[in-house]
Scaffold this motif. Structure first.
Motif, PDB file in Angstrom:
ATOM      1  N   LYS A  27      21.832-104.071 -31.034  1.00 11.92           N
ATOM      2  CA  LYS A  27      22.517-105.293 -31.473  1.00 11.92           C
ATOM      3  C   LYS A  27      21.502-106.423 -31.602  1.00 11.92           C
ATOM      4  O   LYS A  27      20.571-106.538 -30.802  1.00 11.92           O
ATOM      5  N   SER A  29      21.950-109.403 -30.910  1.00 13.80           N
ATOM      6  CA  SER A  29      22.120-110.424 -29.878  1.00 13.80           C
ATOM      7  C   SER A  29      21.479-110.042 -28.550  1.00 13.80           C
ATOM      8  O   SER A  29      21.461-110.835 -27.623  1.00 13.80           O
ATOM      9  N   VAL A  30      20.975-108.806 -28.413  1.00 16.04           N
ATOM     10  CA  VAL A  30      20.434-108.356 -27.137  1.00 16.04           C
ATOM     11  C   VAL A  30      19.063-108.983 -26.916  1.00 16.04           C
ATOM     12  O   VAL A  30      18.110-108.703 -27.644  1.00 16.04           O
ATOM     13  N   ASN A  31      18.974-109.838 -25.902  1.00 22.45           N
ATOM     14  CA  ASN A  31      17.711-110.500 -25.585  1.00 22.45           C
ATOM     15  C   ASN A  31      17.268-110.251 -24.160  1.00 22.45           C
ATOM     16  O   ASN A  31      16.137-110.557 -23.798  1.00 22.45           O
ATOM     17  N   GLU A  35      22.128-108.028 -20.959  1.00 25.41           N
ATOM     18  CA  GLU A  35      22.888-107.879 -22.202  1.00 25.41           C
ATOM     19  C   GLU A  35      22.812-106.450 -22.722  1.00 25.41           C
ATOM     20  O   GLU A  35      23.759-105.927 -23.304  1.00 25.41           O
ATOM     21  N   SER A  39      25.927-103.488 -23.324  1.00 25.25           N
ATOM     22  CA  SER A  39      26.234-103.071 -24.691  1.00 25.25           C
ATOM     23  C   SER A  39      26.932-101.731 -24.744  1.00 25.25           C
ATOM     24  O   SER A  39      27.743-101.474 -25.631  1.00 25.25           O
ATOM     25  N   CYS A 520      23.509-117.161 -27.988  1.00 23.92           N
ATOM     26  CA  CYS A 520      24.975-117.102 -27.967  1.00 23.92           C
ATOM     27  C   CYS A 520      25.537-117.387 -26.580  1.00 23.92           C
ATOM     28  O   CYS A 520      24.930-117.051 -25.556  1.00 23.92           O
ATOM     29  N   ASN A 528      29.829-111.591 -24.083  1.00 22.52           N
ATOM     30  CA  ASN A 528      28.970-112.501 -24.843  1.00 22.52           C
ATOM     31  C   ASN A 528      29.280-112.406 -26.328  1.00 22.52           C
ATOM     32  O   ASN A 528      29.633-111.332 -26.828  1.00 22.52           O
ATOM     33  N   TYR A 530      27.755-112.303 -30.033  1.00 23.81           N
ATOM     34  CA  TYR A 530      26.495-111.741 -30.497  1.00 23.81           C
ATOM     35  C   TYR A 530      26.472-111.729 -32.019  1.00 23.81           C
ATOM     36  O   TYR A 530      27.419-112.111 -32.684  1.00 23.81           O
ATOM     37  N   CYS A 534      25.982-115.484 -33.958  1.00 22.48           N
ATOM     38  CA  CYS A 534      26.994-115.439 -32.887  1.00 22.48           C
ATOM     39  C   CYS A 534      28.396-115.243 -33.448  1.00 22.48           C
ATOM     40  O   CYS A 534      29.381-115.743 -32.897  1.00 22.48           O
ATOM     41  N   ASP A 537      32.264-110.913 -31.330  1.00 22.23           N
ATOM     42  CA  ASP A 537      32.567-110.693 -29.914  1.00 22.23           C
ATOM     43  C   ASP A 537      33.453-109.455 -29.819  1.00 22.23           C
ATOM     44  O   ASP A 537      33.999-108.992 -30.819  1.00 22.23           O
ATOM     45  N   CYS A 557      32.907-106.443 -32.627  1.00 23.53           N
ATOM     46  CA  CYS A 557      32.804-107.549 -33.589  1.00 23.53           C
ATOM     47  C   CYS A 557      34.160-107.830 -34.243  1.00 23.53           C
ATOM     48  O   CYS A 557      34.252-107.989 -35.462  1.00 23.53           O
TER      49      CYS A 557
END
Length: 768
Positions: A27, A29-31, A35, A39, A520, A528, A530, A534, A537, A557
């Motif tokens: 994804k 949004s994975v930082n 997170e 997932s 996000c 979260n 993402y 963003c 969700d 999503c």
């Protein structure tokens, strides 16, 4: 051959599962490591410092463990938390002063979201386990003979129960109905003495009264019941559900203990239920609370009867197993009721209840030999499935069940618990219905990584942040993969523009724009947002019965990704096209099969999109094609086969029913019929061989007709003028005749007057 096919299918399934897990992990949004493991259950994180190259997103660190190893992550660098559980209370099974029938008694589960955890529950019916039996009797007048026999059963019932457990108690209560019309005669005399026989001992009308709390003293049971007298009411159904509710919720008054709890309901008639109270203008629903005042139900005339659902829920909550001891005529009614109440039984009373002891003992043995393992209301996002080592218990189900479990026999249930997402610490209970013992299950989720990193600034982060699980956690005022972005060094407007999708809201209003990238926010549910902006969700998908994706899919999503075998926007349908099939394909090729039902297009009607009630054949639009196919003329005559491939035509000598009449380029009428083929805009066309062409004009007839018309019009005008003149002359003539007739009658003209002056000529003499 069959083994090869099965092996190939298994291989495809494993490959598909691997691909699905990779998609979950990768994804945008994975930082962070946290997170990543949120997932999906198959996602792992690589904490090696130099695993990602400059410019790559931190999402590269998140993948399946196998893929991370393939990409070069070291074995020590892969973080992939697993489930674990501990038994915090695990007393051995066995008899004694406080016999234990279920093991373990309490466990602690630390679960990773989406990763199931299985454990075993052992159950063994202990000898000498206490039994509490409460006898609830209908004291309406028709139960007169039964009461006399019940007065004698105290010691015999205790003796039989003690043969089974050695530790039994019995109690007694009675009921009739609400003391309001139309249930009971409300005249003062009838309320005090509702019985028809004046010589018969009779107690005043009442709803429910608790007579004797649970006791081991059979003589006391006999003495207290002996003081009871019959009562009466008007209508046949009784207020038995009112009484059952009070027996279930008044735990202290009844004296229910840590035991096998049995409620015996003895009656010869049906029961009132929720809604029947409206007949007596009772509108307030039953509130499921204990309302005994001086051992009598004080809200009998104020609250409506409870519903069957309320009764079933309260009996299950209090682990009370009901036995319905009813007459033969009521057996069918209470058998249907028993189907809606777990762990209940029905027995048929003799006319005078003389067989009640045997009935209770047989029903008790049947109930207690059936073990149903179930859970109470589960916390949100937790699911539980059961299997057992008993016959028929091999497949996972919402409840575990074993039959013919005698005293001393041990059965094993396999329980699988899954948590869908990160939650705060929760607990729930699992236990056999009808038994007070429960297993307490404490659940925590593993949603954070344990990397044991230093809290000091790290050179890998340019000295502007510290390393957490291999990635940089930047100090305030710095951003970026290596904390290389310092606020104020770049144009803020251009950075923020990178965080707007289609010039919309910055990070869709669900995150903060930092150094040109959206960071996000967390959702209300603990997850979260993402996506690059963003925009996604996993908490706002379509729900069925307040269950996201109907429990048959995952929310990704904002859309449900259905489990295999399910479909629909909410994954609420079993995937099948069985009911959509026709001889002409799925839904006649005029719609889609969703949830095993046709979704028709272009106005075609259900069930299988065969007909379109409001559609008309496209006669005019098809005229040019019919002309070129049937007669070789028209605008499509040069490319007829290509332009008109959707039509198949046949020439016929005559048509019984003609639907279409269209002119060709020569002005002739083409007559044809159109019959739909499967799909859209495809027709069979039957064309009449002979066209209807108009004949040329008759010039002589037109000229002759025109001249004759002019002459006729002129003659008509002359006749009209002649008639007008004749009428005018006739009117003048009649007036003249009238005047002449008037002169003949008077002899003088009425307008004439005699002369008043005479003039004589002097030269004239009358004598000459």
């Amino acid at each position: 051959m069959l083994q090869a096919v099965c092996l190939r299918g298994l291989l495809l399934l494993l490959v598909g599962r691997q691909v699905y897990m990779e998609e979950q992990c990768l994804k945008a949004s994975v930082n962070t490591c946290g997170e990543c493991i949120k997932s999906g259950p198959g996602c792992a994180w690589c904490k090696d410092l130099n695993f990602t190259k400059t410019g790559q997103q931190e999402a590269v660190r998140c993948n399946t463990a196998a893929m991370l190893r393939n990409e070069g992550c070291s074995s020590n660098g892969i973080i992939n938390p697993k489930n674990y559980f501990t038994k915090t209370l695990n007393k051995p099974l066995g008899a004694g002063a406080n016999p234990v029938q279920i093991q373990p008694q309490e466990i602690q589960l630390n679960l990773r979201p989406g990763l199931p955890e299985a454990f075993q529950i052992h159950f063994k019916r202990a000898e000498g386990y206490p039994v509490d039996l409460y006898y609830l009797m209908d004291l309406s007048y028709s139960m007169k003979d039964d009461l006399e026999n019940v007065k004698q059963l105290g010691n015999s019932l205790l003796t039989e129960l003690n043969k089974i457990t050695g530790n039994a108690r019995i109690g007694f209560g009675s009921f009739v109905d609400k003391t309001l019309l139309p249930y009971t005669d409300t005249s003062e005399a009838k309320l005090q003495r509702p019985c028809s026989d004046k010589n018969e001992p009779c107690q005043p009308a009442f709803g429910f009264q608790h007579v004797l709390s649970l006791t081991k003293d059979g003589n006391r049971f006999r003495d207290m019941v002996a003081k009871q007298h019959i009562s009466g009411n008007l209508d046949p159904p009784e207020g038995s559900l009112d009484a059952i509710m009070q027996v279930a919720v008044c735990v202290k008054d009844i004296g229910w203990g840590k035991s096998t709890r049995v409620l015996v309901l003895a009656t010869d008639d049906g029961f009132h239920m929720a809604g029947d109270g409206k007949l007596a203008a009772i509108l307030e629903p039953n509130k499921e609370t204990c309302e005994l005042v001086n051992n009598k139900y004080s809200k009998s005339n104020l609250w409506d009867y409870p519903s069957v659902g309320q009764i079933a829920r309260k009996l299950e909550e209090q682990n009370i197993q009901p036995i319905f001891a009813v007459t033969k005529k009521m057996e069918t009614v209470y058998t249907e009721l028993s189907k809606m109440i777990p762990k209940s039984a029905v027995g048929v009373l003799s006319e005078d209840s003389s067989n009640v002891v045997k009935l209770i003992v047989d029903a008790y043995n049947n109930l207690t030999s059936e073990v149903i393992l179930a859970h109470e209301a589960l916390p949100e996002f937790i699911s539980v499935k059961y299997k057992s080592n008993c016959k028929g218990g091999e497949n996972p189900s919402d409840r575990g069940k074993c039959d013919n479990v005698n005293i001393g026999k041990e059965v094993i249930f396999d329980v699988t618990v899954t948590v869908d997402r990160c939650i705060t610490s929760q607990s729930f209970h699992i236990g056999p219905l009808g038994f007070s013992e429960k297993l307490k299950v404490n659940v925590q989720t593993r949603c954070e990584c344990e990397c044991d990193d230093s809290s000091e600034p790290h050179p890998h982060c340019g000295g502007n942040g510290k390393v957490i699980c291999g990635s940089c956690r930047c100090d305030p005022g710095f951003l970026g993969q290596r904390c290389e972005c310092k606020l104020g060094q770049k144009d803020e407007a251009s950075l923020k523009a990178q965080c707007r999708k289609d010039n919309g809201t910055e990070c869709e209003g669900k995150g903060d724009c930092q150094c040109g990238r959206c960071q996000c926010h967390s959702t209300d549910g603990g997850g979260n947002f993402y996506g690059e902006f963003c925009e996604c969700d996993d908490e706002h998908c379509e729900k069925i019965n307040n269950i996201q994706c109907a429990g048959h899919g995952k929310c990704k999503c904002g859309k449900c990704e259905c489990d295999e075998g399910y479909e629909g926007t909410a994954c609420d349908c079993v995937k099948s096209d069985k009911d959509c099939m026709t001889d002409e394909g799925v839904c006649h090729e005029r719609g889609k099969c969703l949830c095993n039902q046709c979704k028709c297009e272009r106005g075609y009607s259900l069930p299988k999109c065969q007909k379109c009630p409001n559609c008309q054949p496209p006669c005019d639009k098809s005229g040019s094609c019919v002309e070129c196919l049937a007669f070789g003329t028209g605008p499509f005559e040069k490319n007829c086969s290509k332009a008109c491939s959707h039509l198949q035509h046949t020439m016929v000598e005559r048509l019984l029913n003609s639907h279409c009449r269209v002119k060709d380029k020569e002005g002739c009428w083409m007559i044809f019929t159109m019959t739909e083929q499967r799909g859209f805009d495809k027709y069979f066309v039957r064309v009449l061989k002979d066209r209807e062409c108009p004949e040329g004009p008759n010039i002589g007839g037109i000229v002759g007709g025109s001249l004759a018309g002019v002459a006729l019009i002129g003659l008509l005008i002359l006749l009209i003028i002649k008639g007008v003149l004749y009428a005018s002359d006739l009117r003048e003539w009649k007036r003249f005749e009238k005047d002449r007739k008037h002169e003949k009658t008077s002899g003088t003209n009425p307008l004439f007057q005699n002369a008043t002056t005479t003039i004589q000529n002097p030269t004239f003499s009358g004598d000459s």
